[in-house]
Design an enzyme around this catalytic site. Structure first.
Site, PDB file in Angstrom:
ATOM      1  N   VAL A 143       7.952   2.590  26.549  1.00  0.00           N
ATOM      2  CA  VAL A 143       8.564   3.444  27.630  1.00  0.00           C
ATOM      3  C   VAL A 143       8.453   3.107  29.045  1.00  0.00           C
ATOM      4  O   VAL A 143       9.157   3.272  29.861  1.00  0.00           O
ATOM      5  CB  VAL A 143       8.310   5.067  27.331  1.00  0.00           C
ATOM      6  N   LYS A 194      -3.903   0.907  15.139  1.00  0.00           N
ATOM      7  CA  LYS A 194      -4.112   0.767  16.648  1.00  0.00           C
ATOM      8  C   LYS A 194      -5.201   1.437  17.333  1.00  0.00           C
ATOM      9  O   LYS A 194      -5.616   2.522  16.929  1.00  0.00           O
ATOM     10  CB  LYS A 194      -2.600   1.838  17.025  1.00  0.00           C
ATOM     11  N   CYS A 243       1.879  -1.958  20.738  1.00  0.00           N
ATOM     12  CA  CYS A 243       2.207  -1.488  22.057  1.00  0.00           C
ATOM     13  C   CYS A 243       1.284  -1.279  23.092  1.00  0.00           C
ATOM     14  O   CYS A 243       0.989  -2.171  23.659  1.00  0.00           O
ATOM     15  CB  CYS A 243       2.990   0.129  21.529  1.00  0.00           C
ATOM     16  N   GLU A 264       7.194  -0.690  16.582  1.00  0.00           N
ATOM     17  CA  GLU A 264       6.176   0.420  16.094  1.00  0.00           C
ATOM     18  C   GLU A 264       7.055   1.590  15.411  1.00  0.00           C
ATOM     19  O   GLU A 264       7.949   1.812  15.799  1.00  0.00           O
ATOM     20  CB  GLU A 264       5.553   0.686  17.296  1.00  0.00           C
TER      21      GLU A 264
END
Ligand code: ACM
Length: 279
Positions: free
Chosen positions: A180, A120, A153, A42
């Site tokens: 993350v 997205k 993501c 991304e």
């Protein structure tokens, strides 16, 4: 269409704001991969941790017309590779966190768009201060390397995205990521199994500390089979290309036992709450 293809991930740490350097790395990894289809992270050209929307706009690209697209298109043509990557995309006054599919000129599928865009839908955390969220339903697209659906993501935590793509016939989910949290890679196992599709999650590595909150990305990019098999997996902090040979048409078989078709067996009349936001 090819029966079997080499799919790959180009896992690397995009350097914030270094458009030229990141593009060079993407082109080099594309060449090194000798793949038919390669997925990058991304926001692979710009980096992730924008201070504000203006900064993101200054690093965003326009489609069509952006010079960056010409460079990527040339890399796709020179290597005969389909490239999927995440970018900050400017469109008029809007700014999207987008994924692009760039097909090589040799791609013999009659398809109007050279570049396919997915914007997205589910913005993560501070992305809501930076980007507009996408307003188009996810769609699968036919290519010379299979029918491809894109998600980005954090879309992983909304199983509806992968499901809609599978219902639209996607054989391969291409999933650029800047993860993350620790558990997405394991969750993508479920996205592959419950939809009977291949999935290619390309996550970035490295750390960005442009705001008070330092972010460390979790790497571990992976290529999963249509029954959830791990076909290739990268390390958590190493720049690397992972590859796997896959047969996209296997994803058309939705029979999980002799008596169960994972899409036709859905009892949609009992799922009405899924299409309402009233809780
Ligand atoms: C994310 O969606 N970048 C976690």
């Amino acid at each position: 269409m090819k029966d079997r293809i080499i799919a790959a991930c180009g896992q690397f740490p995009p350097q914030f704001g270094d458009i030229e350097g990141n593009l060079e790395r993407i082109c080099r990894m594309t060449e090194m991969s000798s793949a038919d289809l390669i997925v990058f992270p991304e926001l692979a050209i710009s980096g992730y941790q924008f201070q504000n929307r203006d900064e993101a706009l200054s690093l965003a690209i326009e489609i069509p017309g952006g010079r960056e697209i010409d460079i990527l298109q040339q890399a796709a043509n020179d290597t005969d590779t389909h490239i999927v990557l995440g970018v900050a995309e400017r469109s008029g006054e809007s700014l999207f966190n987008s994924s692009l599919l760039i097909k090589p000129a040799s791609s013999n599928i009659d398809n109007d768009d050279v570049v396919t865009i997915y914007r997205k839908l589910h913005l993560f955390d501070r992305e809501k201060e930076i980007f507009d969220s996408g307003c188009d339903a996810p769609k699968a697209v036919d290519t010379a390397v299979g029918r491809i659906g894109m998600m980005i993501c954090f879309d992983w935590i909304f199983p509806e995205v992968a499901r809609v793509l599978a219902l639209d016939g996607a054989q391969i989910l291409c999933h650029p990521a800047n993860l993350v949290l620790q558990y997405c890679q394991r969750a993508m196992f479920a996205r592959s199994v419950e939809n009977g599709v291949f999935s290619i999650t390309c996550n970035r590595i490295g750390t960005e500390s442009r705001l008070e909150k330092e972010l460390t990305f979790t790497g571990s990019s992976q290529i999963l089979g249509n029954r959830g098999e791990v076909l290739a997996q990268a390390g958590s902090d190493s720049e690397e290309i992972i590859r796997a040979e896959i047969e996209p048409a296997l994803a058309d078989n939705k029979m999980i036992t002799d008596n169960n078709h994972i899409l036709n067996d859905r009892r949609v009349e009992y799922y009405k709450m899924l299409i309402s936001k009233d809780l």
